[in-house]
Design an enzyme around this catalytic site. Structure first.
Site, PDB file in Angstrom:
ATOM      1  N   HIS A 104       0.813  -1.222   0.000  1.00 39.40           N
ATOM      2  CA  HIS A 104       0.000   0.000   0.000  1.00 39.40           C
ATOM      3  C   HIS A 104       0.850   1.278   0.000  1.00 39.40           C
ATOM      4  CE1 HIS A 104      -3.002   2.977   1.041  1.00 39.40           C
ATOM      5  NE2 HIS A 104      -2.474   3.144   2.239  1.00 39.40           N
TER       6      HIS A 104
ATOM      7  N   HIS B  19       3.615   7.021   5.386  1.00 37.77           N
ATOM      8  CA  HIS B  19       2.414   7.732   5.826  1.00 37.77           C
ATOM      9  C   HIS B  19       1.580   6.999   6.865  1.00 37.77           C
ATOM     10  CE1 HIS B  19       0.096   5.349   2.838  1.00 37.77           C
ATOM     11  NE2 HIS B  19      -0.937   5.647   3.585  1.00 37.77           N
TER      12      HIS B  19
ATOM     13  N   GLU C 167       0.735   6.092  12.643  1.00 40.76           N
ATOM     14  CA  GLU C 167      -0.630   5.725  12.980  1.00 40.76           C
ATOM     15  C   GLU C 167      -0.751   4.259  13.398  1.00 40.76           C
ATOM     16  OE1 GLU C 167      -3.706   7.370  12.058  1.00 40.76           O
ATOM     17  OE2 GLU C 167      -5.053   5.654  12.267  1.00 40.76           O
ATOM     18  N   ASP C 168      -0.119   3.384  12.619  1.00 41.44           N
ATOM     19  CA  ASP C 168      -0.393   1.957  12.791  1.00 41.44           C
ATOM     20  C   ASP C 168       0.715   1.145  13.449  1.00 41.44           C
ATOM     21  OD1 ASP C 168      -2.719   2.417  11.480  1.00 41.44           O
ATOM     22  OD2 ASP C 168      -2.038   1.709   9.531  1.00 41.44           O
TER      23      ASP C 168
ATOM     24  N   ASP D 224      -3.458   8.330  -1.242  1.00 41.75           N
ATOM     25  CA  ASP D 224      -3.820   7.279  -0.298  1.00 41.75           C
ATOM     26  C   ASP D 224      -5.258   6.837  -0.564  1.00 41.75           C
ATOM     27  OD1 ASP D 224      -3.742   5.675   2.011  1.00 41.75           O
ATOM     28  OD2 ASP D 224      -4.520   7.305   3.258  1.00 41.75           O
TER      29      ASP D 224
ATOM     30  N   ASP E  32     -23.816  15.313 -25.808  1.00 45.61           N
ATOM     31  CA  ASP E  32     -22.394  15.609 -25.598  1.00 45.61           C
ATOM     32  C   ASP E  32     -21.711  14.489 -24.820  1.00 45.61           C
ATOM     33  OD1 ASP E  32     -23.893  16.148 -23.410  1.00 45.61           O
ATOM     34  OD2 ASP E  32     -22.858  17.992 -22.867  1.00 45.61           O
TER      35      ASP E  32
HETATM   36 MN    MN Z   1      -2.876   4.644   3.901  1.00 49.43          MN
END
Ligand code: MN
Length: 740
Positions: free
Chosen positions: A63, A88, A92-93, A154, A274
């Site tokens: 990812h 990134h 956080e993780d 992301d 169109d």
């Molecule tokens: Mn992410």
């Protein structure tokens, strides 16, 4: 759903392959030491995410690598962003701390990752203040535009891999994307990303329609290409003869924009004229851009007659997101109108990649500073800092401000340029100059002539605002102002005013209550509020302030208070039995739907804004006072519900209960003829034995429109019915409509 298990050895190899591909693509933008630092970031990310897997079963590190690749390849960002994208998700993780990142990669990278970390949890389940979170998120996003860009990358990768998520997460993420991220991408001029985000969102919220349109585009491809070839050949020959270096494309519009057209204008796919635009992209040096584009315009219009009112010159006046191009609509040999966009390679790159492409051409571009993204970000920050109390209002207006694509340029008497959204009025202009000027404006002169406050300004107008200290903003202004700054400030002022009035009303009421020989208390106030049938105490005070409570009302209230009657329950029972009645009519039963993760049979009601029937894609929405409501995923309210209150969405699925009937609405258009109604009724009642509740007809000359309400088992039966009606001689259109 999990990927086939491959050996650890092979997985390691694949990770390295993906990383090398990233480096290769980034190659041209890398300088001296860059690849060394990127490698360091990659190593840190690999280690940190070592134990994690994506929902698809793949190693998590795929990812961040993919996000970094999008940043380089599709947005055009450089080394700092590659590093930030690779890392990134680590703060956080995983165990990695922001200080470690700062020590290894410097402050810039750390600030970006910090920003990305802050906003990542904003939509999590159970959070009750979605709008407030949106606002926080925007605040963070405006610190460094790279935070937005990486966040978009992301989101794009998450959308591309959405198939492995649970159904309710898919709905939540897809609608949030449509509600906020696609407009953001649009505002930043990232047209390709915006389009992909929209199309992917549609795929998950209304798959049936999505595939219907995709199929239609495919089916009509050959005919379209033939048409395009025939249309462009003479232009191509002439451009070549005159020595232009160019490229001509004819691409169909995105699925989402076709979907919007069908839904909004209620037309059929075949009726969209169109469906595609012709794009002529010129390879010319910067100094020759403008004259070359106009020369090509002249060549195109030598072959085909233009509709003058559709000429758009975004070269002299670029859109706020930096878009430049020359648009014209011309009539083809067969009489069909065709939009032709003329632009240069540079303009095309900016149109598709937006913001980041600007940097590449920076020395060359003379975009006025008011037009740039930085200016927009400053304005967003300003309105965030102004501390408007209602976050929901703010978010919806912010969305609007992103979606406005046309601006006008007007001037102060001193010649200073102000950029306002199209349809702006002198009041918008006044607020743009200064809040105080806005509050006190009583009129304006446009090009030296007096105009009313709701006058619509035009490009090039010179505007002079007239103020008076006695003036106050009024509710009426909200009916015509268009800029979010003016709207917010007016609302703010009105709320302040109302607060003062309510306060005054409260003290008047206090005196009155004492006069009646009662003790003023919260209880008395809320009794009086209920007695008068008002919604809030604030409204009660305001009613008092404006003298809206009569003597006799006070008297009756006083007597009532002294001989209290037991509150009656009948109304509630009535509501319940009514509800039952409605369910019977609609044939809805708790046996019809399975709800929630464990798919239980739970009580619910069908939302009356969209009235879904069995077979429609649906979701459950937990309401505050009315339990679970079932909406169709294509409900006009769904997008807003799902993106603002994602944590209240639960999944819902129809069971196979064939004994029930749903009320559905069908519109039939056609040319009136003797016996037409009879034929339609026959199809419904005798052929298919469907129960019809009502049939009303409007005719105008030979044009006929019928509205039919029928009871059907599910969408299959409804579609069968609609197809049969369509075959009736004289009928040319049959559509389902949402009634309420
Ligand atoms: Mn992410």
């Amino acid at each position: 759903m999990a990927e086939p298990i491959i050996s650890e050895e092979l997985e390691k190899k694949e990770i390295l392959n993906r990383y090398r591909r990233l480096l290769k693509i980034a190659g041209p933008v890398l300088k001296d030491n860059d690849s060394k630092i990127i490698k360091q970031a990659f190593q840190m990310a690999v280690d940190a995410h070592k134990e994690q897997r994506r929902k698809s079963g793949e190693p998590y590190i795929y990812h961040p690598i993919a996000v970094a690749q999008i940043c380089v390849e599709e947005i055009g960002l450089g080394t700092t962003s590659i590093i930030a994208a690779l890392l990134h998700d680590v703060v956080e993780d995983t165990e990695v701390r922001i200080e470690t990142i700062e020590k290894n990669f410097g402050t810039k990278v750390a600030r970006i990752i910090e920003g990305l970390t802050k906003i990542s949890g904003t939509f999590s389940y159970g959070s009750s203040q979605q709008a407030e979170n949106f606002r926080k998120m925007l605040f963070t996003l405006t610190e460094d535009v790279r935070i937005i860009l990486i966040k978009l990358a992301d989101r794009l990768h998450n959308m591309r891999t959405l198939h492995s998520m649970k159904r309710e997460s898919q709905l939540k993420i897809a609608s949030e994307t449509l509600y906020l991220y696609a407009p953001l991408a649009h505002r930043l001029g990232l047209n390709l990303i915006k389009t992909e985000l929209e199309d992917l969102s549609l795929k998950y919220t209304d798959y049936e329609y999505y595939s219907f349109i995709a199929e239609k585009i495919q089916q009509t491809k050959a005919a379209r290409n033939r048409f395009i070839k025939e249309f462009t050949t003479p232009i191509e020959n002439e451009l070549t003869r005159q020595g232009f270096k160019f490229n001509i494309k004819g691409r169909p519009k995105s699925i989402h924009s076709i979907y919007n057209k069908i839904k909004k204008q209620n037309i059929e796919f075949e009726d969209i004229y169109d469906l595609f635009a012709i794009r002529i992209i010129l390879d010319v040096p910067f100094e020759k851009e403008k004259s070359a584009c106009w020369e090509v315009y002249s060549i195109v219009t030598d072959f085909y007659k233009p509709n003058e009112s559709r000429l758009r010159d975004f070269i002299n006046q670029p859109k706020q997101n930096g878009y430049e191009s020359l648009h014209t609509t011309v009539k083809s040999k067969s009489g069909q109108w065709v939009e032709v966009q003329i632009r240069t390679v540079r303009m095309d790159e900016i149109a598709e990649k937006g913001f980041a492409a600007h940097w590449k051409y920076k020395e060359n571009v003379k975009v006025p500073k008011e037009v740039g993204i930085e200016h927009w970000l400053i304005k967003v920050r300003e309105s965030l800092e102004s501390g408007i109390s209602n976050a929901e209002e703010f978010v919806s207006e912010f969305r609007e401000s992103m979606l406005v694509s046309e601006d006008i340029y007007v001037y102060t008497p001193k010649g200073e340029v102000k950029i306002l959204p199209i349809n702006a009025t002198p009041v918008d202009f006044a607020y743009e100059i200064h809040t105080q000027v806005g509050y006190t404006c009583i009129g304006a002169k446009v090009n030296r002539e007096m105009v009313s406050l709701d006058y619509k300004l035009k490009n090039g107008d010179i505007v002079e605002v007239i103020t008076s200290n006695k003036q106050k903003p009024s509710l009426d202004w909200l009916k015509f102002v268009v800029s979010s700054k003016a709207k917010n400030k007016i609302r703010e002022a009105l709320r302040d005013e109302q607060r003062k009035q309510a306060l005054e009303g409260k003290s008047q009421l206090e005196a009155k209550i004492k006069q009646l020989g009662l003790e003023p208390s919260d209880e008395v106030y809320s009794d009086l509020r209920d007695f008068l049938g008002l919604k809030s105490i604030q409204q009660l005070y305001l009613r008092m302030y404006f003298g809206g409570i009569s003597q006799s009302e006070f008297k009756r209230f006083n007597t009532r208070l002294k001989s209290p009657i037991k509150k009656e329950k009948t109304s509630i029972q009535d509501a319940k039995s009514f509800e039952k009645e409605v369910r019977k009519i609609r044939g809805v039963d708790t046996d019809m739907l399975l709800i929630g993760e464990d798919m239980d049979k739970i009580d619910y009601t069908i939302a009356s804004c969209c009235n879904p029937i069995a077979g429609d894609e649906v979701f459950g929405f937990v309401t505050v006072s009315e339990g679970i409501k079932i909406h169709s995923t294509s409900c006009p309210n769904a997008l807003q519900l799902m993106s603002n209150y994602g944590y209240r969405i639960i999944k819902a699925k129809w069971t196979q209960n064939k004994n029930l009937a749903f009320l559905a609405g069908i519109k039939v258009n056609g040319t009136d003829r003797l016996g037409l109604i009879n034929d339609i009724t026959k199809v419904i009642s005798s052929d298919l034995k469907v129960n019809m509740r009502s049939f009303s007809i409007e005719t105008e000359g030979t044009i006929f429109e019928g509205t039919i309400m029928v009871f059907v088992q599910d969408t299959d039966q409804l579609n069968l019915l609609m197809n049969k009606i369509k075959k009736v001689n004289g009928v040319y259109k049959v559509t389902r409509f949402q009634y309420n």
